[in-house]
Design a protein around this motif. Structure first.
Motif, PDB file in Angstrom:
ATOM      1  N   ARG A 163       0.628  -1.290  -0.236  1.00  0.00           N
ATOM      2  CA  ARG A 163      -0.394   0.729   0.529  1.00  0.00           C
ATOM      3  C   ARG A 163       0.619   1.226  -0.212  1.00  0.00           C
ATOM      4  O   ARG A 163       1.939   1.319   0.679  1.00  0.00           O
ATOM      5  CB  ARG A 163      -0.938   0.249   0.750  1.00  0.00           C
ATOM      6  CG  ARG A 163      -1.819   0.926   1.299  1.00  0.00           C
ATOM      7  CD  ARG A 163      -3.073   0.781   2.019  1.00  0.00           C
ATOM      8  NE  ARG A 163      -2.860   0.182   3.038  1.00  0.00           N
ATOM      9  CZ  ARG A 163      -1.937   1.142   4.874  1.00  0.00           C
ATOM     10  NH1 ARG A 163      -2.469   2.455   4.300  1.00  0.00           N
ATOM     11  NH2 ARG A 163      -2.404   0.458   5.551  1.00  0.00           N
ATOM     12  N   TRP A 189      -1.176   4.364   0.018  1.00  0.00           N
ATOM     13  CA  TRP A 189      -2.091   5.984  -0.556  1.00  0.00           C
ATOM     14  C   TRP A 189      -2.173   5.466   1.336  1.00  0.00           C
ATOM     15  O   TRP A 189      -1.146   4.564   2.390  1.00  0.00           O
ATOM     16  CB  TRP A 189      -3.046   5.220  -0.893  1.00  0.00           C
ATOM     17  CG  TRP A 189      -3.662   3.900  -0.808  1.00  0.00           C
ATOM     18  CD1 TRP A 189      -2.916   3.448  -1.606  1.00  0.00           C
ATOM     19  CD2 TRP A 189      -4.491   3.314  -0.116  1.00  0.00           C
ATOM     20  NE1 TRP A 189      -3.639   1.794  -1.644  1.00  0.00           N
ATOM     21  CE2 TRP A 189      -4.883   2.379  -0.466  1.00  0.00           C
ATOM     22  CE3 TRP A 189      -5.170   3.898   0.870  1.00  0.00           C
ATOM     23  CZ2 TRP A 189      -5.931   1.225  -0.175  1.00  0.00           C
ATOM     24  CZ3 TRP A 189      -5.940   3.115   1.802  1.00  0.00           C
ATOM     25  CH2 TRP A 189      -6.008   1.789   0.937  1.00  0.00           C
ATOM     26  N   THR A 190      -2.507   6.085   2.052  1.00  0.00           N
ATOM     27  CA  THR A 190      -3.433   6.627   3.762  1.00  0.00           C
ATOM     28  C   THR A 190      -4.561   7.318   3.822  1.00  0.00           C
ATOM     29  O   THR A 190      -4.975   7.465   2.092  1.00  0.00           O
ATOM     30  CB  THR A 190      -2.656   7.806   4.256  1.00  0.00           C
ATOM     31  OG1 THR A 190      -2.278   8.933   3.527  1.00  0.00           O
ATOM     32  CG2 THR A 190      -0.698   6.915   4.246  1.00  0.00           C
ATOM     33  N   MET A 204      -7.365   8.751   5.942  1.00  0.00           N
ATOM     34  CA  MET A 204      -7.330  10.118   7.125  1.00  0.00           C
ATOM     35  C   MET A 204      -8.903  10.380   7.199  1.00  0.00           C
ATOM     36  O   MET A 204      -9.012  10.737   5.989  1.00  0.00           O
ATOM     37  CB  MET A 204      -6.487  10.576   7.125  1.00  0.00           C
ATOM     38  CG  MET A 204      -5.585  11.598   6.379  1.00  0.00           C
ATOM     39  SD  MET A 204      -4.754  12.722   6.665  1.00  0.00           S
ATOM     40  CE  MET A 204      -4.840  12.709   7.872  1.00  0.00           C
ATOM     41  N   GLN A 211      -5.206   9.198   0.340  1.00  0.00           N
ATOM     42  CA  GLN A 211      -4.408  10.013   0.073  1.00  0.00           C
ATOM     43  C   GLN A 211      -3.322   9.398  -0.551  1.00  0.00           C
ATOM     44  O   GLN A 211      -2.580   8.052  -0.195  1.00  0.00           O
ATOM     45  CB  GLN A 211      -3.796  11.105   0.708  1.00  0.00           C
ATOM     46  CG  GLN A 211      -4.590  12.124   1.754  1.00  0.00           C
ATOM     47  CD  GLN A 211      -4.455  13.261   2.446  1.00  0.00           C
ATOM     48  OE1 GLN A 211      -3.204  12.951   3.408  1.00  0.00           O
ATOM     49  NE2 GLN A 211      -4.833  14.384   2.328  1.00  0.00           N
ATOM     50  N   THR A 220      -7.361  -1.585   2.748  1.00  0.00           N
ATOM     51  CA  THR A 220      -7.169  -1.252   4.349  1.00  0.00           C
ATOM     52  C   THR A 220      -8.572  -1.515   5.223  1.00  0.00           C
ATOM     53  O   THR A 220      -9.369  -1.227   4.260  1.00  0.00           O
ATOM     54  CB  THR A 220      -6.685  -0.460   4.709  1.00  0.00           C
ATOM     55  OG1 THR A 220      -6.045   0.333   6.261  1.00  0.00           O
ATOM     56  CG2 THR A 220      -6.903   1.627   4.421  1.00  0.00           C
TER      57      THR A 220
END
Length: 205
Positions: A129, A131-132, A134, A145, A200
């Motif tokens: 992964r 990307w994040t 939030m 993001q 996720t």
């Protein structure tokens, strides 16, 4: 798999009451004496009956298949989740700490769910992964993001079914509109142009 041990059934129910854990399972012998199936169903656990003798003889559990950083693992072997298996029979249990193996088992599990209730497709090849997500937990909105313009961003419910929601894109950010979703656990899935899938968990409050 046979699940007749009260302590294991109660442990699954307790986990299901945790906001960050969403157990899903298929039980073969739901009508056997002492089966925990009714206990799980009555307490809101997503348990599915596959009561065709010999047709679904799998015995495994998958933990955190999509969370590469949390030591994804598979518990498998000949061991039913029963007192006979624990105290009488000569059984074996294998615990595999491997993200790829956990993902492959997850695909097989999703295939079984598809056959039972027509749920969503199995999660495909597991990538790293980049990307994040939030905030997480989130209420009305969440932002993914670091995605590429060609990445597809979707959200699945705990049963693997894609949910309908607006996704707004700007640059390398995808904004998820969560207002119409019921509180619970979801999976954010990003599919790259080359077919690699990363996921996720997302807790919606």
């Amino acid at each position: 798999m046979t699940l007749t041990r009260d302590d294991l059934g109660d442990a699954i129910v307790e986990l299901n009451q945790s906001f960050f854990v969403s157990p899903i399972g298929v039980i073969e012998q739901v009508n056997t004496t002492g089966s925990e199936f009714d206990n799980l169903i009555s307490n809101g656990v997503q348990a599915y009956a596959h009561d065709v003798s010999g047709d679904c003889h799998h015995k495994y559990a998958i933990v955190d298949h999509s969370e590469v950083g949390s030591d994804p693992l598979v518990i498998t072997g000949s061991h039913n989740w029963s007192s006979s298996a624990e105290n009488v029979n000569d059984e074996n249990t294998v615990i595999v700490h491997n993200a790829r193996v956990a993902n492959l088992y997850h695909q097989e599990f999703r295939g079984i769910l598809n056959a039972l209730n027509g749920g969503g497709d199995a999660v495909q090849d597991l990538g790293v992964r980049h990307w994040t997500l939030m905030p997480n937990p989130a209420r009305e909105q969440a932002w993914v993001q670091g995605v590429n313009a060609t990445d597809a961003v979707t959200v699945l419910d705990a049963g693997g079914r894609q949910v309908q929601l607006d996704v707004w894109r700007q640059g390398n950010v995808a904004q998820l509109e969560l207002g119409a979703l019921s509180p619970g656990m979801y999976h954010v899935v990003v599919t790259a142009a080359n077919g690699v899938v990363t996921t996720t968990r997302l807790a919606v409050q």
